[in-house]
Design a protein around this motif. Sequence first.
Motif, PDB file in Angstrom:
ATOM      1  N   GLY A 410      58.093   5.258 -22.762  1.00 56.01           N
ATOM      2  CA  GLY A 410      58.133   6.357 -23.879  1.00 56.01           C
ATOM      3  C   GLY A 410      56.873   7.138 -22.825  1.00 56.01           C
ATOM      4  O   GLY A 410      55.985   8.012 -23.913  1.00 56.01           O
ATOM      5  N   VAL A 411      56.459   7.180 -22.510  1.00 55.83           N
ATOM      6  CA  VAL A 411      55.281   7.487 -21.658  1.00 55.83           C
ATOM      7  C   VAL A 411      56.135   9.148 -21.480  1.00 55.83           C
ATOM      8  O   VAL A 411      56.423  10.151 -20.220  1.00 55.83           O
ATOM      9  N   PHE A 412      55.766  10.038 -22.243  1.00 57.73           N
ATOM     10  CA  PHE A 412      56.715  12.114 -21.976  1.00 57.73           C
ATOM     11  C   PHE A 412      55.686  12.778 -22.279  1.00 57.73           C
ATOM     12  O   PHE A 412      54.442  12.628 -22.326  1.00 57.73           O
ATOM     13  N   SER A 413      55.635  13.799 -22.144  1.00 52.67           N
ATOM     14  CA  SER A 413      55.261  15.611 -21.864  1.00 52.67           C
ATOM     15  C   SER A 413      54.364  15.511 -23.004  1.00 52.67           C
ATOM     16  O   SER A 413      54.755  14.927 -24.433  1.00 52.67           O
ATOM     17  N   GLU A 414      53.251  16.046 -22.022  1.00 55.42           N
ATOM     18  CA  GLU A 414      52.855  16.499 -23.384  1.00 55.42           C
ATOM     19  C   GLU A 414      53.140  17.519 -24.240  1.00 55.42           C
ATOM     20  O   GLU A 414      53.270  18.032 -25.630  1.00 55.42           O
ATOM     21  N   ARG A 415      53.471  18.173 -23.783  1.00 54.02           N
ATOM     22  CA  ARG A 415      54.473  19.734 -24.941  1.00 54.02           C
ATOM     23  C   ARG A 415      55.687  18.782 -25.632  1.00 54.02           C
ATOM     24  O   ARG A 415      56.284  19.160 -26.633  1.00 54.02           O
ATOM     25  N   THR A 416      56.308  17.254 -24.844  1.00 56.87           N
ATOM     26  CA  THR A 416      57.558  16.771 -25.407  1.00 56.87           C
ATOM     27  C   THR A 416      57.499  16.184 -26.413  1.00 56.87           C
ATOM     28  O   THR A 416      57.394  15.764 -27.716  1.00 56.87           O
ATOM     29  N   VAL A 417      55.561  15.463 -26.604  1.00 56.99           N
ATOM     30  CA  VAL A 417      55.203  15.578 -27.624  1.00 56.99           C
ATOM     31  C   VAL A 417      55.127  16.652 -28.596  1.00 56.99           C
ATOM     32  O   VAL A 417      55.255  15.240 -29.715  1.00 56.99           O
ATOM     33  N   HIS A 418      54.460  16.836 -28.440  1.00 58.85           N
ATOM     34  CA  HIS A 418      53.565  18.044 -29.134  1.00 58.85           C
ATOM     35  C   HIS A 418      55.245  18.639 -30.213  1.00 58.85           C
ATOM     36  O   HIS A 418      54.880  18.822 -31.540  1.00 58.85           O
ATOM     37  N   GLU A 419      56.299  18.717 -29.716  1.00 58.42           N
ATOM     38  CA  GLU A 419      57.851  19.255 -30.451  1.00 58.42           C
ATOM     39  C   GLU A 419      58.035  18.120 -30.807  1.00 58.42           C
ATOM     40  O   GLU A 419      58.776  18.493 -32.427  1.00 58.42           O
ATOM     41  N   CYS A 420      57.769  16.778 -30.407  1.00 54.95           N
ATOM     42  CA  CYS A 420      58.250  15.813 -31.467  1.00 54.95           C
ATOM     43  C   CYS A 420      57.516  15.516 -32.569  1.00 54.95           C
ATOM     44  O   CYS A 420      57.952  15.127 -33.797  1.00 54.95           O
ATOM     45  N   GLN A 421      56.847  15.726 -33.143  1.00 55.10           N
ATOM     46  CA  GLN A 421      55.416  16.165 -33.564  1.00 55.10           C
ATOM     47  C   GLN A 421      55.653  17.104 -34.655  1.00 55.10           C
ATOM     48  O   GLN A 421      55.343  16.543 -36.332  1.00 55.10           O
TER      49      GLN A 421
END
Length: 594
Positions: A410-421
């Motif tokens: 579950g260690v995703f990139s910052e961009r992926t985390v931002h879009e998930c939020q």
Amino acid sequence: MPKHPVTCDSRAAEFRSEGFIVASSGGNLFCKYCNFCLDYKRKDSLQKHCKSQTHVARKSGNFTAARLATLEETVDNVWKVEDSKEEFILDTIEAFVDANIPIEKLDHPAIRAWLSKYVPASGDLPLANWLRQYYIPVVGEKKRQEIQADLKDSDIFLLCDEATDKSGNCVFNVLIRPSIVANYANAHLAESVVLDAANSANCANAVLDTLQKYSIDRQRVVGIVTDSARYMTKCVETVKELIDNVQHVQCWAHKASSIGSVFEDKLDELNTVVIKVKHAFLNIRKSNYIQFLSEKYQGSNPDLISLFPSPVCTRWNSWFKSVRYLSNHIEDVVEFFKSLEDGNTSVKFFNAASAATIQTIKVQAVYVSDICLPLMDLITFLEGSSYPTIHVLAGKLSDIEIKLGLLTEGVFSERTVHECQKLPSEANASVQAKLKTAAKSALETLQQLRSQDPAKGVVDSVGALFDPRNAPKKKSVPELAALQMSVPFIKYVQKLHFLEGHTAFLEAIKEQLKGEDCVSVDVQGILNGLKLSHREYACAALRAIWMPCSNAACERSFSKYSLVVSDRRRRLMAANAEALTMVAFEQEGSSENW
């Protein structure tokens, strides 16, 4: 008083002072000075001949006549003309094949008229039917002789693959690549045969027939490169029963593509959108979409104004390129389709899609864009043929394995985390679970492919010895000796010479690594430099790092085959199709090289 009739004898008597005589065969007036037959009936023609500069000069003895060629010289000249004509015809065929112009075009009246006007002696060019029957086999045999001369007595690798052509035939291509020539290794298309069926027995027979056709000693075959299909693995097992110590190498470009296809299978919503966008832009709406982007991004970054790259199932990295585009343009695509009043099924899909659905697709596209870069770079790297690849393969695979392991946790990139939020909490948790599952499946696929790779020991050993990133890792003498015995070519180097040469190689690597990264280290250049002081080690090491670990050359040969045997050329004889494909592939190799 009646006129006396004019005869050849009377003319000879009248112009005797000019050297006119009656030919021995009778009935012909002959000028002995000019060695020329004349018309005795026309007196004015005879008088003009007597006044001509050539006749006057010959009569006065001031003219030096050209020496008549001997019979041997005449025959030689005839053969030279024939050879020149043959060379012109063969070169014309090769030029047309290289330019992908059908031979039939030579029969077109416009082409014939153009040739006769601008190309001297082009009238000797036969019609296309005769070219196919006689000259194309000659071109093919000429290429085979050139390939055989290039291979000489060097160790070789066989690159084999099978594909289905547009007529449904099973085509099996065999490429031969010498271990290394100078600083490159050029692959030759040696055989392109149509098989009754793609099975291990037929493929093994085709491989052995190729060796026999080119008079290649089986013991010169060092390795065979194929894909991971079961029947190809069995084919190599059959060949290995007849050839000792041959190394089976499976194509890692194919394997990397199969790892990427895991995301295509697991992220089905994303794959559905890719297909829908492809169908929506099929042949139409492209110009309107470009106009839409131009108006939307007027005055901003021009790189944003580009078409969607449609995926092609037979082309590596094409699906990844489509996904990367959607990661940046999914909102533009949806906005464009919603602006259309269109009954297209794909357009209707986007018009009916909710904001949450589009955001889910955006998350998946961004996620794949982050993970796909190492895979895309690896495939692109393995497609190349002007540089060695096997010595850095293990390191690149390890990097991908580490990245997939982190994604599994579950260690995703910052961009992926931002879009998930941007998703609701429940949808966010569901999407992240799906992303981790996809990464886990891809990781398991990679680990399985590495563990089952028949050349795993060779790949790992070559990487341990020659990958610049491993240079700082000190190895004991027993470890180096074990690595040496695992690598073809190097294992035949005397142990002392190997240790001395490898020590010098590591010192050169460490010197280049000062202030530089591993990518910029020129391993091949260092080994070439060591030929002066450690020739045995350097030559063996160069052959080791040039071992192929990709079958990309076979894929290029099938691309050439599909151009030769196109929709309009399906009636080509199998032998002629093979000859033309060989010519086309050789021309590409010589122009690239490589």
